[in-house]
Design an enzyme around this catalytic site. Sequence first.
Site, PDB file in Angstrom:
ATOM      1  N   HIS A   1       0.837  -1.195   0.000  1.00  0.00           N
ATOM      2  CA  HIS A   1       0.000   0.000   0.000  1.00  0.00           C
ATOM      3  C   HIS A   1       0.875   1.249   0.000  1.00  0.00           C
ATOM      4  CE1 HIS A   1      -3.352   2.612   1.832  1.00  0.00           C
ATOM      5  NE2 HIS A   1      -3.737   2.265   0.609  1.00  0.00           N
TER       6      HIS A   1
ATOM      7  N   ASP B   1      -4.939   5.563   4.147  1.00  0.00           N
ATOM      8  CA  ASP B   1      -6.369   5.688   3.872  1.00  0.00           C
ATOM      9  C   ASP B   1      -7.073   6.331   5.065  1.00  0.00           C
ATOM     10  OD1 ASP B   1      -6.010   4.550   1.428  1.00  0.00           O
ATOM     11  OD2 ASP B   1      -6.857   2.590   1.937  1.00  0.00           O
TER      12      ASP B   1
ATOM     13  N   HIS C   1     -13.577   6.103   1.162  1.00  0.00           N
ATOM     14  CA  HIS C   1     -12.412   6.588   1.895  1.00  0.00           C
ATOM     15  C   HIS C   1     -11.588   7.505   0.996  1.00  0.00           C
ATOM     16  CE1 HIS C   1     -10.480   3.293  -0.347  1.00  0.00           C
ATOM     17  NE2 HIS C   1      -9.317   3.899  -0.115  1.00  0.00           N
TER      18      HIS C   1
ATOM     19  N   HIS D   1      -7.726   8.097  -0.216  1.00  0.00           N
ATOM     20  CA  HIS D   1      -6.363   7.573  -0.286  1.00  0.00           C
ATOM     21  C   HIS D   1      -5.425   8.773  -0.430  1.00  0.00           C
ATOM     22  CE1 HIS D   1      -3.077   4.801  -1.397  1.00  0.00           C
ATOM     23  NE2 HIS D   1      -2.721   5.764  -2.262  1.00  0.00           N
TER      24      HIS D   1
END
Length: 238
Positions: A126, A130, A210, A212
């Site tokens: 990742h 987030d 959400h 990012h």
Amino acid sequence: MSKRVSFQHSRRPSLSRVRGAVVAAGLGTSMVLGAGAAFAAGTTGAPDLNLADLTGATAAESVAEQAAVQGKVAAEKAAVAKKAAKKAAAAKKAALKKAHGWSTPVDRYELSASFGNDGSRWAHKHSGQDFAVPVGTEVEAAHGGTVVKAGPNGGGDGPAYGNAVVIRHANGTYSQYAHLSKIEVRVGEAVKTGERIALSGNTGNSSGPHLHFEIRHSADYGSAVNPVGFLHKKGVRV
């Protein structure tokens, strides 16, 4: 002799008339007083004109009116206090942003996937942090700069990001905002710290609403650093 008799006869009718007038006057007074007493008695006994009932009803109405006025005043005071608190919070937020120069991209949030997490949703680890927020949450520029990417397909970084924005900052750092529902800036536009640039969403490769957020060393994917650690160094609590 005849004159005396005539005189006596002439006085009797006068006395009779006087006595009759007195009796009549007495009867009239009695009738008037009786009628007044009867009227007074009837008035006092009528339930719809009871003085106690009228007094109680008037008092209840007065209390209700006072309560309504007090409730209105209390509501107005609460509204003023709420507005003042909101203004104070905004001023505090602005002061913090001015002091640090950087801020979080959303105000109220829960942290979800963090930088470096493994998962089936990413081809590699990742690349950002987030912030779990409802769709339509205001997204703000984490720092002043110039918009270099803005649009669908990750603004050019790929469909996984959905709608995205990338901002170049004066220190050679870039910030990225992805999965947006609406973009409110265009390429080449200058923005300030805390300025609204978009609304959060659930576009692209997203398992739920959400934002990012990335901090990069270049405008393109693959140069990201841990955004939370970066913001901590800038004095911003996440």
